[in-house]
Write a protein that holds these residues in place. Structure first.
Motif, PDB file in Angstrom:
ATOM      1  N   GLY A  36       0.811  -1.212   0.000  1.00 48.75           N
ATOM      2  CA  GLY A  36       0.000   0.000   0.000  1.00 48.75           C
ATOM      3  C   GLY A  36       0.846   1.264   0.000  1.00 48.75           C
ATOM      4  O   GLY A  36       0.533   2.230  -0.703  1.00 48.75           O
ATOM      5  N   TYR A  37       1.925   1.265   0.786  1.00 49.91           N
ATOM      6  CA  TYR A  37       2.818   2.431   0.790  1.00 49.91           C
ATOM      7  C   TYR A  37       3.403   2.633  -0.616  1.00 49.91           C
ATOM      8  O   TYR A  37       3.469   3.760  -1.112  1.00 49.91           O
ATOM      9  N   HIS A  38       3.836   1.548  -1.216  1.00 47.20           N
ATOM     10  CA  HIS A  38       4.423   1.588  -2.555  1.00 47.20           C
ATOM     11  C   HIS A  38       3.438   2.182  -3.569  1.00 47.20           C
ATOM     12  O   HIS A  38       3.808   3.019  -4.390  1.00 47.20           O
ATOM     13  N   TRP A  39       2.207   1.750  -3.500  1.00 44.84           N
ATOM     14  CA  TRP A  39       1.201   2.202  -4.459  1.00 44.84           C
ATOM     15  C   TRP A  39       0.759   3.648  -4.221  1.00 44.84           C
ATOM     16  O   TRP A  39       0.450   4.363  -5.165  1.00 44.84           O
ATOM     17  N   ASN A  40       0.688   4.053  -2.969  1.00 48.49           N
ATOM     18  CA  ASN A  40       0.012   5.307  -2.622  1.00 48.49           C
ATOM     19  C   ASN A  40       0.928   6.461  -2.227  1.00 48.49           C
ATOM     20  O   ASN A  40       0.436   7.556  -1.966  1.00 48.49           O
ATOM     21  N   ILE A  41       2.238   6.217  -2.190  1.00 52.55           N
ATOM     22  CA  ILE A  41       3.162   7.253  -1.742  1.00 52.55           C
ATOM     23  C   ILE A  41       3.107   8.468  -2.673  1.00 52.55           C
ATOM     24  O   ILE A  41       2.952   8.330  -3.878  1.00 52.55           O
ATOM     25  N   ASP A  99       1.979   9.730   2.958  1.00 50.06           N
ATOM     26  CA  ASP A  99       3.127  10.508   3.406  1.00 50.06           C
ATOM     27  C   ASP A  99       4.330   9.592   3.655  1.00 50.06           C
ATOM     28  O   ASP A  99       4.222   8.595   4.386  1.00 50.06           O
ATOM     29  N   GLY A 100       5.461   9.927   3.059  1.00 55.06           N
ATOM     30  CA  GLY A 100       6.658   9.104   3.160  1.00 55.06           C
ATOM     31  C   GLY A 100       7.162   8.900   4.575  1.00 55.06           C
ATOM     32  O   GLY A 100       7.483   7.788   4.976  1.00 55.06           O
ATOM     33  N   LYS A 101       7.250   9.980   5.342  1.00 59.04           N
ATOM     34  CA  LYS A 101       7.761   9.852   6.717  1.00 59.04           C
ATOM     35  C   LYS A 101       6.822   9.001   7.580  1.00 59.04           C
ATOM     36  O   LYS A 101       7.287   8.219   8.408  1.00 59.04           O
TER      37      LYS A 101
END
Length: 157
Positions: A36-41, A99-101
């Protein structure tokens, strides 16, 4: 004492398999979170983080398979239903993180939880004289400790 085909106490391998299934559930939830992070960052570090998250979920997928196969090697069955993962995992599902952080913070927390569980497994596997599981957990811990350092450095911690 009854032993399985690889010479380990069957009672102790049941406890190991239960712990490994809990670890497997945590890996599966973490894997989906990272997808999910990969897709939505979004944001300034998109390209860097998009690539880093892909590297991480590829590594997690390998570990998921190794943990499941270790459970089978011990003579037990890996859990394989997402509903079961949700019931037994301590890592929580994360939704819509852009959000990346924030994503990296969740990654650090999840890695810390995996390391904690793997340290517990080291003890149980050592008591069962299960060198295969000990070696697997030791390898994971040393890799993930370095990852925690690197992700924390990214966060400026």
């Amino acid at each position: 004492m009854s032993t399985n085909l690889i010479g380990l106490d069957t009672e102790k391998t049941k406890q190991l398999a239960d712990s490994l299934n809990e670890l497997l559930a945590n890996y599966q939830i973490f894997y989906m979170n990272v997808r999910g992070y990969h897709w939505n960052i979004k944001g300034d570090n998109f390209f860097e983080l998009h690539t880093k998250f892909e590297e991480l979920y590829d590594d997690l997928l390998l570990k998921i398979d190794e943990v499941a196969e270790r459970i089978l090697t011990l003579g037990h069955r890996p859990v394989h239903a997402y509903s079961t993962y949700m019931e037994i995992a301590s890592i929580q599902e994360k939704k819509n993180v852009t959000d990346g952080k924030t994503a990296v913070g969740h990654i650090v927390e999840s890695l810390a939880e995996l390391i904690r569980k793997q340290r517990e497994l080291l003890s149980v596997a050592g008591d069962a004289e299960d060198e295969g599981t000990v070696a697997l957990m030791s390898d994971y811990i040393s890799q993930q400790e370095k990852s925690v350092w690197m992700y924390r450095s990214y966060l400026g911690e």
